[in-house]
Enzyme design. Structure first.
Site, short mmCIF file in Angstrom:
data_model
loop_
_atom_site.label_atom_id
_atom_site.label_comp_id
_atom_site.label_asym_id
_atom_site.label_seq_id
_atom_site.Cartn_x
_atom_site.Cartn_y
_atom_site.Cartn_z
N SER A 153 46.57 -6.90 38.84
CA SER A 153 46.95 -7.32 37.50
C SER A 153 47.35 -8.79 37.48
O SER A 153 46.54 -9.65 37.82
CB SER A 153 48.05 -6.40 36.96
N ASP A 251 40.36 0.15 30.92
CA ASP A 251 41.33 -0.94 30.89
C ASP A 251 40.92 -2.00 29.86
O ASP A 251 39.76 -2.44 29.87
CB ASP A 251 41.39 -1.57 32.28
N HIS A 281 44.32 0.72 33.51
CA HIS A 281 45.01 -0.40 34.15
C HIS A 281 46.18 0.12 34.98
O HIS A 281 46.91 1.03 34.58
CB HIS A 281 45.54 -1.36 33.07
#
Length: 307
Positions: A153, A251, A281
């Site tokens: 991320s 995501d 995600h």
């Protein structure tokens, strides 16, 4: 695209986000409350706490040694958390799995977080630890070959930015970059990528939450137009290390990660893009206990072994 049933159950039971402004201290405390106790963690040969001393101060780091050996390749890991969440503890299990599966010595970086630390403090910390790892390799029993960087991320954002900084500085020791569902474009115009609309609601991370969750970083001086903030905006990607980019089908950030992989290949950089179906995600951090997602660590191992 449906979520994996186990992920869907968790997402369905997520509490509604709190009303009003986000409180980083409270959100960090809530995240830390779910950390596994030490006795339940994946055992390794050694896990050591260190402080990396830099001109900006001491940076906490945790070194994971998978097994006893004379020398090791190194992997420096940057945790995710929208630049204001995450810690050595919240991502300890990810670092342990990386060490166990790859056989590399993993160095997890406890970089400074927004909003307390203004941009580019966290990025500078990550870069400083990578440089430290190369410069003090003998003390780490580095074999002088693999020096990989990996992150999930916002940590994936730092991976891309560190690779670019290193290239521009003439520091060419980084051999691989590994980005798990990276956040690479902090311009959150929903028309920039189809996945921002396709996966906007119902998959855990929601498109409407991207701007407020990243506001701590942006308000600290990070300009979305800056390629060190939005690495996909870098004009010239030539000369960067080979990349593994892992994306999640459900995501909102899926398409920017995959677009970055295409741009790397167009620039002549070896780039493998791998989409995990049914995943949202954060699946490496939260759902790698599911066998089909735990294989991301084996894929990482195989990618590192190709060079």
């Amino acid at each position: 695209m449906p979520l994996h049933p186990e992920i869907a159950k968790v997402v369905a039971n997520q509490p509604a986000p709190p009303e009003g402004p986000l409180d980083p201290v409270a959100l960090r405390a809530a995240e830390e409350a779910h950390i596994a106790p030490p006795e339940e963690r994946l055992p390794l040969h050694a896990v050591d706490e260190v402080t990396v001393h830099t001109a900006s101060g001491g940076i906490p780091a945790r070194i994971y040694t998978p097994a006893e050996a004379d020398a090791y390749g190194l992997l420096v890991y940057f945790h995710g958390g929208a630049f204001f969440l995450g810690s050595l503890e919240t991502h300890d299990h990810v670092a342990r799995s990386l060490a166990k599966e790859t056989g590399l010595k993993v160095i997890s970086v406890g970089y400074r977080l927004a909003p307390e630390a203004a941009f580019p403090a966290g990025l500078d910390d990550c870069y400083a630890v990578v440089r430290w790892a190369a410069e003090t390799g003998e003390s780490l029993a580095w074999d002088g070959t693999t020096l990989a960087i990996a992150g999930d991320s916002s940590g994936g954002n730092f991976v891309a930015a560190v690779a670019a900084k290193a290239h521009d500085d003439g520091f060419h020791r980084i051999t691989h970059q590994i980005l798990y569902y990276p956040s690479l474009d902090l311009d959150f115009d929903v028309d920039r990528y189809a996945s921002l609309r396709e996966n906007a609601v119902g998959y855990g991370l929601e498109t409407a939450g991207l701007r407020p969750f990243n506001a701590f970083y942006l308000d600290s001086g990070a300009d979305p137009a800056d390629p060190l903030v939005s690495p996909i905006k870098r004009a010239d990607l030539t000369g960067l290390p080979p990349a593994l980019i892992v994306t999640a089908a459900c995501d909102p950030l899926r398409d920017e990660g995959e677009a970055y992989g295409r741009r790397l290949r167009e620039a002549g950089v070896e780039a493998t893009v791998s989409r995990y179906e049914g995943a949202g995600h954060g699946f490496v951090q939260h759902f790698s206990w599911i066998p089909e997602y735990h294989r991301v660590f084996a894929q990482t191992r195989d990618f590192l072994g190709r060079r």
